[in-house]
Design a protein around this motif. Sequence first.
Motif, PDB file in Angstrom:
ATOM      1  N   LYS A 161     -79.378 -44.062  33.010  1.00 34.25           N
ATOM      2  CA  LYS A 161     -79.957 -42.815  33.523  1.00 34.25           C
ATOM      3  C   LYS A 161     -79.860 -41.703  32.491  1.00 34.25           C
ATOM      4  N   SER A 162     -78.833 -41.794  31.639  1.00 31.68           N
ATOM      5  CA  SER A 162     -78.543 -40.669  30.749  1.00 31.68           C
ATOM      6  C   SER A 162     -79.362 -40.737  29.449  1.00 31.68           C
ATOM      7  N   PRO A 163     -80.125 -39.687  29.134  1.00 29.53           N
ATOM      8  CA  PRO A 163     -80.861 -39.690  27.856  1.00 29.53           C
ATOM      9  C   PRO A 163     -79.908 -39.684  26.655  1.00 29.53           C
ATOM     10  N   PHE A 164     -78.742 -39.043  26.819  1.00 31.03           N
ATOM     11  CA  PHE A 164     -77.758 -39.023  25.721  1.00 31.03           C
ATOM     12  C   PHE A 164     -77.289 -40.448  25.423  1.00 31.03           C
ATOM     13  N   ALA A 165     -77.044 -41.206  26.516  1.00 30.48           N
ATOM     14  CA  ALA A 165     -76.582 -42.589  26.333  1.00 30.48           C
ATOM     15  C   ALA A 165     -77.670 -43.422  25.664  1.00 30.48           C
ATOM     16  N   TYR A 166     -78.926 -43.164  26.036  1.00 32.62           N
ATOM     17  CA  TYR A 166     -80.036 -43.879  25.385  1.00 32.62           C
ATOM     18  C   TYR A 166     -80.055 -43.602  23.879  1.00 32.62           C
ATOM     19  N   CYS A 167     -79.857 -42.318  23.521  1.00 34.56           N
ATOM     20  CA  CYS A 167     -79.856 -41.950  22.093  1.00 34.56           C
ATOM     21  C   CYS A 167     -78.748 -42.706  21.359  1.00 34.56           C
ATOM     22  N   MET A 168     -77.584 -42.793  22.026  1.00 38.91           N
ATOM     23  CA  MET A 168     -76.471 -43.489  21.391  1.00 38.91           C
ATOM     24  C   MET A 168     -76.778 -44.979  21.236  1.00 38.91           C
ATOM     25  N   LEU A 169     -77.393 -45.570  22.284  1.00 33.56           N
ATOM     26  CA  LEU A 169     -77.762 -46.992  22.207  1.00 33.56           C
ATOM     27  C   LEU A 169     -78.715 -47.239  21.043  1.00 33.56           C
ATOM     28  N   ILE A 170     -79.667 -46.315  20.862  1.00 34.75           N
ATOM     29  CA  ILE A 170     -80.640 -46.475  19.764  1.00 34.75           C
ATOM     30  C   ILE A 170     -79.901 -46.454  18.430  1.00 34.75           C
ATOM     31  N   ARG A 171     -78.941 -45.535  18.300  1.00 36.18           N
ATOM     32  CA  ARG A 171     -78.184 -45.452  17.032  1.00 36.18           C
ATOM     33  C   ARG A 171     -77.372 -46.726  16.790  1.00 36.18           C
ATOM     34  N   ILE A 172     -76.728 -47.229  17.867  1.00 33.92           N
ATOM     35  CA  ILE A 172     -75.927 -48.453  17.714  1.00 33.92           C
ATOM     36  C   ILE A 172     -76.856 -49.610  17.323  1.00 33.92           C
ATOM     37  N   ALA A 173     -78.019 -49.685  17.991  1.00 31.39           N
ATOM     38  CA  ALA A 173     -78.955 -50.785  17.723  1.00 31.39           C
ATOM     39  C   ALA A 173     -79.457 -50.733  16.282  1.00 31.39           C
ATOM     40  N   SER A 174     -79.796 -49.523  15.792  1.00 33.44           N
ATOM     41  CA  SER A 174     -80.337 -49.457  14.420  1.00 33.44           C
ATOM     42  C   SER A 174     -79.235 -49.752  13.398  1.00 33.44           C
ATOM     43  N   LYS A 175     -77.972 -49.380  13.713  1.00 32.29           N
ATOM     44  CA  LYS A 175     -76.868 -49.698  12.805  1.00 32.29           C
ATOM     45  C   LYS A 175     -76.667 -51.213  12.744  1.00 32.29           C
ATOM     46  N   LEU A 176     -76.768 -51.846  13.913  1.00 29.90           N
ATOM     47  CA  LEU A 176     -76.593 -53.296  13.976  1.00 29.90           C
ATOM     48  C   LEU A 176     -77.726 -54.005  13.231  1.00 29.90           C
ATOM     49  N   LEU A 177     -78.947 -53.490  13.398  1.00 34.91           N
ATOM     50  CA  LEU A 177     -80.098 -54.065  12.678  1.00 34.91           C
ATOM     51  C   LEU A 177     -79.878 -53.981  11.175  1.00 34.91           C
ATOM     52  N   ASP A 178     -79.337 -52.841  10.765  1.00 38.78           N
ATOM     53  CA  ASP A 178     -79.107 -52.607   9.330  1.00 38.78           C
ATOM     54  C   ASP A 178     -78.049 -53.578   8.789  1.00 38.78           C
ATOM     55  N   GLU A 179     -76.958 -53.749   9.565  1.00 37.82           N
ATOM     56  CA  GLU A 179     -75.853 -54.605   9.107  1.00 37.82           C
ATOM     57  C   GLU A 179     -76.244 -56.078   9.076  1.00 37.82           C
TER      58      GLU A 179
END
Length: 873
Positions: A224-242
């Motif tokens: 529900k939280s847009p802040f949590a979505y933003c964090m998920l996107i950051r975690i996902a892009s970091k994981l993609l990078d690694e």
Amino acid sequence: MIKKFDKKDEESGSGSNPFQHLEKSAVLQEARIFNETPINPRRCLHILTKIIYLLNQGEHFGTTEATEAFFAMTRLFQSNDQTLRRMCYLTIKEMANISEDVIIVTSSLTKDMTGKEDVYRGPAIRALCRITDTTMLQAIERYMKQAIVDKVPSVSSSALVSSLHMVKMSYDVVKRWVNEAQEAASSDNIMVQYHALGLLYHLRKNDRLAVTKMLNKFTKSGLKSPFAYCMLIRIASKLLDETDGGHDSPLFDFIESCLRNKNEMVVYEAASAIVHMPNCTARELAPAVSVLQLFCSSPKAALRYAAVRTLNKVAMKHPSAVTACNLDLENLITDSNRSIATLAITTLLKTGSESSVDRLMKQISSFVSEISDEFKVVVVQAISALCQKYPRKHSVMMNFLSNMLRDDGGFDYKRAIVDCIISIIEENPESKETGLAHLCEFIEDCEHTVLATKILHLLGKEGPRTPQPSKYIRFIFNRVVLESEAVRAAAVSALAKFGAQNDDLLPSVLVLMQRCMMDSDDEVRDRATFYMNVLQQKQKALNAAYIFNGLSVSIPGLEKSLHQYTLEPSEKPFDMKSVPLATTPITEQKTEMAPVATSKLPEKLGPSRQDIYQEQLAAIPEFQSLGPLFKSSEAVQLTEAETEYVVRCIKHTFARHMVFQFDCTNTLNDQLLQKVMVQMEPSEAYEVVNYIPALSLPYSQPGSCYTLVRLPDDDPTAVSCTFSCTMKYLVKDCDPNTGEPDDDGYDDEYVLEDLEVTVADHIQKVLKPNFGAAWEEVGDENEKEETFALASVRTLDEAVGNIISFLGMQPCERSDKVPENKNSHVLFLAGVFRGGHDVLVRARLALADGVTMQVTVRSSEETVVDVILASVG
């Protein structure tokens, strides 16, 4: 109490801060009021505010005074005033690290944390966690677990954020609260959900599999939280990078799906993540760019700014992807927010066609005076990039830049313009005279010493070779009359170059030099006297050695060698060849602009990579007699990236020896390697003298072993050789958890890739700013010439690149850049051969079916000439 200030006071800026002239001693004196009964909440609040203000201003409180104030403050818990109580929590947090015995308030805080007053509970948790240490954490663990799943969002959020801070202190205890955090992550409150996700991620971030599972869970269930979505996107892009995950990965699909989210913040975060992914193609960028294009017409200024700024970054790598937004960007040029307008224009400059340049430049000049220096620098960088893209437009750019130079502005802004003009001059020879004229005009009233000396250096280098060199003399001599010592000294050096290059100007330059010898500063006088004596000799070789091409030695190395020479008195004169060369040559002005706004003034010169190696090798007894280190190569990988042992080699060249430094890493956690060495078998007459093993190589701790090789004395032309390398070691199995090795071990070996020594390992790059003068200085005594056909090479650019990397020499006079549409080119290379012999190469290249190359080599030593020609052949 704080007296009321009227509007006039506020505008004049006086008295806008009632705490401006606080004194610590007076405030601590006032804090005695805390002990009075009854407690006066308003006065106590005011004093607590003062204490917190002083702490935040960096005022130092001694342990005793802090403890006294803290204990006095604890009495305020008797008051039931809500504001005062919350102020107490704040003070506890601020004083937690400077006061002693803060633990004393634990029971009061625990009581508030579990009490009925929701207003107290959240802040009490935060304060309690700030003063709790590892030993006490167990005592409040039960309360923390309850607080994390509390129904009141502020309490739950406080507990989650405090847990996050405590992860650093005692990870194992906080890890036990995962189930509660999981429960909080399904909360309906947007902040609680965001904080819970943050805690879960920090508990699992070192375990890639756990992070992947968590991402899968939340991306499927939704949040529900847009802040949590933003964090998920950051975690996902970091994981993609690694993981180097491709764009067909489900994580990338999740980020792309967020572009269709209802919340603008999430949409922007997803677009930004896609844009910043490495190796992103234009097709994958398209959905992100189209979202940013919609934001460009948003009524919210923050969204428009975010969109333009991100598009600006995309335009640097993929200008074609942004061309679709050109119309929207054009509309933003007239935006009332100047920052948005500037970014829109600089983006258009990167994506626009050659025909639109003039129109855009007119639009910029209409408002460039109204924007801040930081954005002016962005404009200058965009112009610099444009000059490289459309060299024919340099006259329009040059006029625009010269007008900007006349405007007021700070150092960074002026430096960006000067760097940009210098790069245009060096890229386009036909713009040289107009560029130099603009710079001459600028130094007439330039208040920045760094820029004045930089321009004078450029005038000395380029001015003497222009058709009318005499017109620059006036500007340079004006500096001698009017400026500070550093600028005067630079002006004297520039004048000397004019005298050395142009015989008809020499008498006038000598007269001016004579005047400079009367200067009040000793550096200026010394330079003038030195150049005066060199110029009077009228010898080209002297001019080349002492005026055009200075010393190319490492300054820390020179200092060390001279110091050593003074410690050991000897009859022999000091030999410059014993000094290590400067490893990073003072390269000519690079065309790509550095991000000027962030760069600071150059720091004090640190030791170079080679100076560090010199010290490391000199510390090994077996290498002390080898003399000064001549050159250290870049590291060469001798194993694949994912193997059980990782080995790379650095080749260190000395006058008669080579030292091979093998940096080895053991990637197996159940093995300890001992007595590690690399055995080398040479293909030529090279002789292995000594092996120095690495005594122990525990798991993932790099270690170095060395092999010393003597170069063949009888055949100095044998500069290239191939070594077959085998790593030999003693293996001891060990416990992966404790690292304890077994007593017994066994010998083993591991075959590495072959190692090549080439001619480039024997030559150190040296920049000769004036190649013609250096060519004359070396003379034609040891000159040899041969012609070669490069059949496999198809273009001049490729040929130039191959020759430079093969010989390992420094291109001079910007001859590494091949002009467009030319089928012939001359490449100038300079270097120093092992043993301190200067070597210069002139390669004339002609393009027909393949590339034909006529190589002329000059050196102070005949053998060196033979070595170069033999290796090219």
